[in-house]
Write an enzyme that holds these catalytic residues in place. Structure first.
Site, PDB file in Angstrom:
ATOM      1  N   LYS A 116       0.825  -1.216   0.000  1.00  0.00           N
ATOM      2  CA  LYS A 116       0.000   0.000   0.000  1.00  0.00           C
ATOM      3  C   LYS A 116       0.852   1.257   0.000  1.00  0.00           C
ATOM      4  CE  LYS A 116      -4.525  -1.495   1.101  1.00  0.00           C
ATOM      5  NZ  LYS A 116      -5.809  -1.285   1.750  1.00  0.00           N
ATOM      6  N   LYS A 198      -3.455  -9.594  -6.712  1.00  0.00           N
ATOM      7  CA  LYS A 198      -4.736  -9.954  -6.092  1.00  0.00           C
ATOM      8  C   LYS A 198      -5.821  -9.010  -6.609  1.00  0.00           C
ATOM      9  CE  LYS A 198      -5.647  -8.001  -1.645  1.00  0.00           C
ATOM     10  NZ  LYS A 198      -7.000  -7.893  -1.186  1.00  0.00           N
ATOM     11  N   LYS A 201     -10.651  -4.239  -4.305  1.00  0.00           N
ATOM     12  CA  LYS A 201     -11.769  -3.330  -4.560  1.00  0.00           C
ATOM     13  C   LYS A 201     -11.309  -1.906  -4.842  1.00  0.00           C
ATOM     14  CE  LYS A 201     -13.369  -3.753  -0.059  1.00  0.00           C
ATOM     15  NZ  LYS A 201     -12.227  -3.472   0.830  1.00  0.00           N
TER      16      LYS A 201
HETATM   17  P1  ATP Z   1      -8.696  -2.695  -0.662  1.00  0.00           P
HETATM   18  O1  ATP Z   1      -8.546  -2.766  -2.146  1.00  0.00           O
HETATM   19  O2  ATP Z   1      -9.550  -1.548  -0.184  1.00  0.00           O
HETATM   20  O3  ATP Z   1      -7.427  -2.863   0.090  1.00  0.00           O
HETATM   21  P2  ATP Z   1      -9.576  -5.419  -0.626  1.00  0.00           P
HETATM   22  O4  ATP Z   1     -10.428  -5.696  -1.798  1.00  0.00           O
HETATM   23  O5  ATP Z   1      -8.184  -5.905  -0.643  1.00  0.00           O
HETATM   24  O6  ATP Z   1      -9.605  -3.905  -0.268  1.00  0.00           O
HETATM   25  P3  ATP Z   1     -10.179  -5.956   2.130  1.00  0.00           P
HETATM   26  O7  ATP Z   1     -11.208  -5.091   2.754  1.00  0.00           O
HETATM   27  O8  ATP Z   1      -8.758  -5.628   2.395  1.00  0.00           O
HETATM   28  O9  ATP Z   1     -10.383  -6.003   0.576  1.00  0.00           O
HETATM   29  O10 ATP Z   1     -10.459  -7.466   2.473  1.00  0.00           O
HETATM   30  C1  ATP Z   1     -11.632  -7.998   3.015  1.00  0.00           C
HETATM   31  C2  ATP Z   1     -11.585  -9.498   3.050  1.00  0.00           C
HETATM   32  O11 ATP Z   1     -11.636 -10.016   1.712  1.00  0.00           O
HETATM   33  C3  ATP Z   1     -10.314 -10.077   3.671  1.00  0.00           C
HETATM   34  O12 ATP Z   1     -10.647 -11.247   4.384  1.00  0.00           O
HETATM   35  C4  ATP Z   1      -9.476 -10.421   2.502  1.00  0.00           C
HETATM   36  O13 ATP Z   1      -8.565 -11.449   2.770  1.00  0.00           O
HETATM   37  C5  ATP Z   1     -10.529 -10.879   1.499  1.00  0.00           C
HETATM   38  N1  ATP Z   1     -10.068 -10.652   0.137  1.00  0.00           N
HETATM   39  C6  ATP Z   1      -9.778  -9.455  -0.424  1.00  0.00           C
HETATM   40  N2  ATP Z   1      -9.397  -9.606  -1.693  1.00  0.00           N
HETATM   41  C7  ATP Z   1      -9.428 -10.940  -1.944  1.00  0.00           C
HETATM   42  C8  ATP Z   1      -9.129 -11.728  -3.086  1.00  0.00           C
HETATM   43  N3  ATP Z   1      -8.728 -11.188  -4.205  1.00  0.00           N
HETATM   44  N4  ATP Z   1      -9.276 -13.072  -2.994  1.00  0.00           N
HETATM   45  C9  ATP Z   1      -9.699 -13.647  -1.846  1.00  0.00           C
HETATM   46  N5  ATP Z   1      -9.991 -12.951  -0.739  1.00  0.00           N
HETATM   47  C10 ATP Z   1      -9.868 -11.615  -0.768  1.00  0.00           C
END
Ligand code: ATP
Ligand code: LTN
Length: 334
Positions: A116, A198, A201
């Protein structure tokens, strides 16, 4: 015989945008499976979102929308405690205490911080750095046994374990030591446009499928997904794009790799992508209909969040009071 204690589960997702199918398949869907057998606390991790700059009106709206997505995905507020992290002050309070039991060296190792800070080089703030400590506070306040998360969060849960063990060692048994819980194929859904990364969002563009994407958008994004030139639907080292689509298809339909490979033997990627797209769109269609229904009833959503925060606060404050006592804070009321 005495009834066995129900195990405690805590997890959270940042309401920093619309949830993705990564969030759904990697986390949220597992949460729904646990709600009958565990004592579940599911939160909207809004305190965590401001480590990256948010537009206030959008954050407010995203909180409500994410709560609606939680319910639309099948979480039942009668069975679980659904709450907003910022409505339970004990999270911030315990985080400060735990900051003082966390070593800089431990935080320096966190890969999410490194990712990040590379992505937001103009805003590498202290919150981004201490974020895992707040997450440890989230977990430890509820004496959670397990924390269902995607793979990217395992390192943070490990840190929460280390902090809990350290605190318990310095004082006496205070925190239950939690375990991370992941599922196999869906624990790391990759970006469709760059499957070495990965799906996330906060990445806009065609690499991410959002749970509120309409069917035509889902089909288009999957049709454009990056694959390889091999042309055979089969899992193999280095075939990141196809492996990822197989993970998604398998997570959505429940089919095994063998079944998928047989189903698409002799067929091209185009046909496979269409099937993946249809399956994902069908799944999301159901969630979207429920989402609209909840969004139309804001009073109900508000009530769920108010009651959730009350229930969560009761448990969290008990742990916080215990911690304050152990570290030696004087309270003339006690
Ligand atoms: P951001 O982009 O805002 O960092 P994010 O999409 O990575 O957000 P988080 O809020 O950080 O999402 O994660 C919420 C949950 O979803 C966590 O348990 C995380 O491990 C899971 N998660 C996020 N992205 C993935 C992915 N690509 N595959 C599987 N699990 C995911
Ligand atoms: N850091 C998590 C969200 C989160 C979380 C938690 C997950 C905040 N607090 C406590 C599990 C338990 C993320 O997904 N980025």
């Amino acid at each position: 015989m005495e009834e066995a204690r129900k195990k405690v589960v805590l997890s959270g997702i940042q309401p920093s945008g619309t949830l993705t199918i990564g969030n759904y398949l990697g986390a949220l869907r597992n949460w729904t499976k646990m709600q009958d057998d565990f004592l579940c606390y599911y939160m909207l991790a809004d305190l965590h979102t401001i480590t990256v700059r948010q537009v206030p009106a959008e954050l407010r709206q995203n909180c409500l929308k994410t709560a609606a997505v939680y319910l639309a995905a099948g979480l039942d507020p009668e069975k679980i405690t659904l709450f907003l992290q910022s409505m339970v002050p004990a999270h911030s309070q315990l985080a400060w205490v735990l900051d003082c039991y966390t070593m800089m060296g431990e935080l320096n190792r966190m890969t999410q911080f490194k990712d990040k800070s590379a992505r937001h080089a103009d805003n590498i703030n202290g919150g981004l750095y201490t974020y895992p400590v707040l997450m440890a506070a989230d977990i430890l306040l509820y004496q959670a046994d397990c924390v269902p998360v995607g793979k990217d969060q395992i390192q943070h849960v490990e840190l929460a374990r280390d902090i809990a063990n350290r605190f318990n060692g310095v004082y006496s048994e205070t925190f239950r030591v939690p375990e991370a819980l992941t599922t196999q194929n869906s624990a790391s859904i990759r970006s469709l446009s760059d499957p070495t990364k990965k799906m996330s969002k906060s990445e806009s563009g065609d690499g991410t499928i959002f749970v509120l994407d309409p069917k035509d958008v889902v089909l288009r994004k999957i049709r454009k997904a990056v694959t390889d030139s091999d042309g055979e639907v089969r899992r193999a080292e280095g075939k990141h794009g196809i492996n990822n689509l197989m993970n998604i298809y398998s997570a959505v339909t429940g089919k095994t790799d063998g079944e998928i490979e047989r189903e698409f033997a002799g067929k091209g990627y185009g046909e496979f992508k269409l099937a993946v797209g249809e399956a994902v769109a069908d799944l999301l269609g159901g969630i979207q209909r429920e989402f609209e229904r909840y969004m139309a009833d804001k009073a109900f959503l508000n009530q769920v969040l108010i009651e959730g925060a009350e229930r969560a606060s009761y448990v969290a404050n008990k742990t916080l009071a215990k911690v304050y006592r152990k570290v030696g804070f004087y309270d003339p009321r006690r």
